[in-house]
Scaffold this motif. Structure first.
Motif, short mmCIF file in Angstrom:
data_model
loop_
_atom_site.label_atom_id
_atom_site.label_comp_id
_atom_site.label_asym_id
_atom_site.label_seq_id
_atom_site.Cartn_x
_atom_site.Cartn_y
_atom_site.Cartn_z
N MET A 237 0.84 -1.17 0.00
CA MET A 237 0.00 0.00 0.00
C MET A 237 0.89 1.23 0.00
O MET A 237 1.91 1.26 0.68
N THR A 238 0.46 2.23 -0.71
CA THR A 238 1.20 3.48 -0.78
C THR A 238 0.27 4.66 -0.52
O THR A 238 -0.83 4.70 -1.06
N PHE A 239 0.74 5.58 0.31
CA PHE A 239 -0.01 6.78 0.65
C PHE A 239 0.89 7.99 0.45
O PHE A 239 2.12 7.89 0.56
N THR A 240 0.28 9.15 0.21
CA THR A 240 1.02 10.40 0.14
C THR A 240 0.41 11.36 1.14
O THR A 240 -0.81 11.51 1.19
N THR A 241 1.27 11.97 1.97
CA THR A 241 0.79 12.99 2.90
C THR A 241 1.44 14.32 2.53
O THR A 241 2.58 14.35 2.08
N LYS A 242 0.69 15.40 2.74
CA LYS A 242 1.16 16.73 2.33
C LYS A 242 1.66 17.57 3.50
O LYS A 242 2.39 18.52 3.30
N THR A 243 1.23 17.22 4.72
CA THR A 243 1.58 18.02 5.89
C THR A 243 1.89 17.08 7.06
O THR A 243 1.48 15.91 7.05
N PRO A 244 2.55 17.60 8.09
CA PRO A 244 2.75 16.78 9.29
C PRO A 244 1.42 16.31 9.88
O PRO A 244 1.31 15.17 10.36
N GLU A 245 0.40 17.15 9.81
CA GLU A 245 -0.92 16.77 10.35
C GLU A 245 -1.51 15.58 9.58
O GLU A 245 -2.12 14.69 10.18
N GLU A 246 -1.32 15.57 8.27
CA GLU A 246 -1.79 14.43 7.47
C GLU A 246 -0.98 13.17 7.79
O GLU A 246 -1.53 12.07 7.78
N THR A 247 0.30 13.34 8.06
CA THR A 247 1.14 12.19 8.42
C THR A 247 0.69 11.62 9.75
O THR A 247 0.58 10.40 9.92
N ILE A 248 0.38 12.49 10.71
CA ILE A 248 -0.13 12.03 12.00
C ILE A 248 -1.48 11.33 11.82
O ILE A 248 -1.73 10.27 12.41
N ALA A 249 -2.35 11.88 10.98
CA ALA A 249 -3.66 11.27 10.73
C ALA A 249 -3.52 9.89 10.10
O ALA A 249 -4.26 8.96 10.45
N LEU A 250 -2.56 9.73 9.19
CA LEU A 250 -2.31 8.40 8.62
C LEU A 250 -1.83 7.46 9.71
O LEU A 250 -2.27 6.30 9.78
N GLY A 251 -0.97 7.95 10.59
CA GLY A 251 -0.54 7.13 11.73
C GLY A 251 -1.70 6.69 12.59
O GLY A 251 -1.75 5.55 13.05
N GLU A 252 -2.67 7.58 12.80
CA GLU A 252 -3.87 7.21 13.57
C GLU A 252 -4.64 6.09 12.89
O GLU A 252 -5.12 5.16 13.55
N ARG A 253 -4.77 6.18 11.58
CA ARG A 253 -5.48 5.12 10.84
C ARG A 253 -4.74 3.80 10.95
O ARG A 253 -5.37 2.74 11.10
N ILE A 254 -3.42 3.84 10.87
CA ILE A 254 -2.62 2.62 11.02
C ILE A 254 -2.77 2.09 12.44
O ILE A 254 -3.04 0.90 12.64
N GLY A 255 -2.60 2.96 13.42
CA GLY A 255 -2.67 2.56 14.82
C GLY A 255 -4.00 1.93 15.20
O GLY A 255 -4.06 1.01 16.02
N ALA A 256 -5.08 2.40 14.59
CA ALA A 256 -6.41 1.87 14.88
C ALA A 256 -6.55 0.41 14.44
O ALA A 256 -7.42 -0.31 14.92
N LYS A 257 -5.69 -0.03 13.52
CA LYS A 257 -5.75 -1.40 12.99
C LYS A 257 -4.72 -2.34 13.60
O LYS A 257 -4.73 -3.54 13.31
N LEU A 258 -3.83 -1.81 14.42
CA LEU A 258 -2.78 -2.66 14.98
C LEU A 258 -3.33 -3.62 16.02
O LEU A 258 -4.30 -3.33 16.70
N LYS A 259 -2.65 -4.76 16.11
CA LYS A 259 -3.02 -5.80 17.06
C LYS A 259 -1.87 -6.04 18.02
O LYS A 259 -0.71 -5.72 17.71
#
Length: 142
Positions: A1-23
């Motif tokens: 999977m590949t994502f592009t983030t434009k700002t630090p806030e978008e990078t943090i938001a992507l991290g939140e989406r990843i973190g929500a799926k971690l086990k």
């Protein structure tokens, strides 16, 4: 999977989406240059895990532990010589625990990590965006 983030806030938001799926027991091997955004995306992962502490780079302390819905072990192996140094830190107790482990500069110790390790590579682009590639992800859609 590949994502592009434009700002630090978008990078943090992507991290939140990843973190929500971690086990429990997930290990993330982060790769990227200095200032690529490894700690920034970790801030989002920590937020999703319910961690209230301020997340900083563990470059000088090597390992930072945080507690939320799950424990987070945030490691930076930049200053280590290799796999033996990593193992001698007692990291097996963390990467084989019920918490989540995030390892920055994982290229140096990749042979010491479990097969199921999630590889997360962050590449800064000339236009200021970040490309985030995730391999070996088996936790559903992000």
């Amino acid at each position: 999977m590949t994502f592009t983030t434009k700002t630090p806030e978008e990078t943090i938001a992507l991290g939140e989406r990843i973190g929500a799926k971690l086990k429990k027991g997930d290990v993330i091997a982060m790769q990227g240059t200095l200032a690529a955004g490894k700690t920034t995306i970790t801030k989002g992962i920590a937020k999703a895990l319910g961690i209230k502490d301020i997340i900083t780079s563990p470059t000088f302390c090597l390992i930072s532990e945080y507690y939320g819905k799950m424990s987070l072990y945030h490691m930076d192996v930049y200053r280590l010589e290799g796999g033996d140094d990593f193992v001698n830190l007692g990291t097996d107790d963390m990467i084989y625990s019920d918490g989540v482990s995030i390892i920055e500069w994982s290229e140096k110790i990749i042979d010491e990590l479990p097969e199921k390790t999630i590889i997360l590579k962050i590449t800064p682009n000339e236009d200021g965006t970040r490309t985030v590639e995730i391999d070996n992800w088996n936790n559903g859609e992000i």
